[in-house]
Design an enzyme around this catalytic site. Structure first.
Site, short mmCIF file in Angstrom:
data_model
loop_
_atom_site.label_atom_id
_atom_site.label_comp_id
_atom_site.label_asym_id
_atom_site.label_seq_id
_atom_site.Cartn_x
_atom_site.Cartn_y
_atom_site.Cartn_z
CB CYS A 4 -0.91 0.00 1.22
SG CYS A 4 -1.79 1.56 1.44
CG HIS A 46 -4.29 -0.42 5.11
ND1 HIS A 46 -3.76 0.09 3.95
CD2 HIS A 46 -5.29 -1.23 4.75
CE1 HIS A 46 -4.40 -0.43 2.92
NE2 HIS A 46 -5.36 -1.24 3.38
N GLY A 92 -12.03 4.47 -9.35
CA GLY A 92 -10.84 4.17 -10.12
C GLY A 92 -9.59 3.98 -9.28
CB THR A 94 -5.17 0.54 -8.10
OG1 THR A 94 -4.18 1.56 -7.93
CG2 THR A 94 -5.75 0.62 -9.50
CG HIS A 97 -4.29 3.96 3.34
ND1 HIS A 97 -3.22 3.33 3.94
CD2 HIS A 97 -4.59 5.00 4.14
CE1 HIS A 97 -2.89 3.97 5.04
NE2 HIS A 97 -3.72 5.00 5.19
CG HIS A 99 -6.30 9.15 -0.10
ND1 HIS A 99 -6.61 7.86 -0.47
CD2 HIS A 99 -6.30 9.87 -1.24
CE1 HIS A 99 -6.79 7.81 -1.78
NE2 HIS A 99 -6.61 9.02 -2.28
CG HIS A 101 -7.02 14.03 -3.40
ND1 HIS A 101 -5.76 13.97 -3.94
CD2 HIS A 101 -7.52 12.77 -3.46
CE1 HIS A 101 -5.51 12.73 -4.32
NE2 HIS A 101 -6.55 11.98 -4.04
ZN LIG Z 1 -2.37 1.46 3.67
#
Ligand SMILES: [Zn+2]
Length: 141
Positions: A4, A46, A92, A94, A97, A99, A101
């Site tokens: 990851c 994670h 989209g 892959t 995890h 997050h 923006h």
């Molecule tokens: Zn992760």
């Protein structure tokens, strides 16, 4: 080693310019800059998506989002700031995890973000990251 990318950044196995980190969150800039001042804020652990975080962890991640957003505003003076998350296969992604923006918007670039991303030089990226870090330190108290 984790496959990851976010976990590898958190473990400092991949160079990224970290602007903030605490027990639950990690904020960094990478070379894929949608706009100057673009920061990603991730859960330190994670977590596949927002549903996988408990409320304490989520509160810490969102507090980091707010602090870093203010630092972006102070440091880059954008006209706007888009804050979004796009996790999951439907977006989209892959790597799963959680997050977010934080993307500053300038001069009428509207909600349509430029793609592909711009790639600043490492020196330009470090200068941007220093701007964010300085603003966070200035407003730390
Ligand atoms: Zn992760």
């Amino acid at each position: 080693m984790s496959d990851c990318v976010f976990c590898r950044i958190a473990a400092k196995q991949i160079p990224a310019s970290i602007v903030h980190e605490d027990e639950h969150s990690l904020a960094f800039m990478d070379l894929g800059q949608v706009n100057p001042g673009h920061v990603l804020v991730a859960a330190r652990a994670h977590r596949e998506n927002i549903y996988a975080m408990d409320e304490t962890e989520g509160a810490a991640v969102f507090a980091a989002v707010i602090r870093v957003s203010r630092a972006i505003r102070a440091g880059f003076a954008p006209e706007g700031l888009s804050v979004y998350q796009a996790n999951g296969a439907a977006a989209g992604q892959t790597v799963f995890h959680f997050h977010m923006h934080l993307v500053p918007r300038y001069g009428g670039d509207g909600m349509n973000l430029a793609w592909p991303v711009k790639n600043p030089t490492r020196e330009q990226l470090e200068a941007s990251a220093s701007t964010i870090r300085n603003q966070l330190a200035f407003h730390a108290e």
